[in-house]
Design a protein around this motif. Sequence first.
Motif: not given
Lengths: 112, 117
Positions: A9, A36, A89, A93, A100, A102-105, B35, B40-43, B45, B102, B106
């Motif tokens: 994290q 990203y 991140f 896809s 996309l 995404f993971g939580t970063g 998005y 604290g979370q990811g992106l 969609f 894909a 973006q």
Amino acid sequence: QQQVKQSPQSLIVQKGGISIINCAYENTAFDYFPWYQQFPGKGPALLIAIRPDVSEKKEGRFTISFNKSAKQFSLHIMDSQPGDSATYFCAASRLDTDKLIFGTGTRLQVFP
Amino acid sequence: GAGVSQSPSNKVTEKGKDVELRCDPISGHTALYWYRQSLGQGLEFLIYFQGNSAPDKSGLPSDRFSAERTGGSVSTLTIQRTQQEDSAVYLCASSRGLSGGAGETQYFGPGTRLLVL
């Protein structure tokens, strides 16, 4: 259900060190795996991306390693610099959509 | 060249009010995405527009959320009867949309920070 799991994290690295961020995915239909980079107050920007037909891709100090059988991929930042301090991140896809997941970063801090 | 722009940059609203968020994609980009990024979370969609095709709305969390894209360019995300859990950064992205699949990069805007009191 989280389809892309990212760790750690947060990460603290000294200048010149190697930063490693890991991601694991579940959906074997995923076909495109970008990373990203996001600075505070900005939108994410594409850093580097890989497709599953290769096991590694390198662009400058940034390398993606991809393990298709383990369904894992990772970002390595060599010679980490304070300017690399940002949130990273991973994402994935499928072939038939640009959507996309995404993971939580990972918040990376590089200290001089 | 101009990137993706979003307005407003910040929005504070009261619970129960409707809000509209705007996205101007890169000129010539046919694909547009929304998005949501919670603290604290990811992106996450929300919705995807590609040319004249029906949008992919599979990520919209409830029927209070809707989006439209007029003339294949500007998009508006509308949240009706806002709730506190809607507080987040709403990010818009666009891509050329040429491949139809894909691999298209973006390009993200700076986001709209929404706070619901």
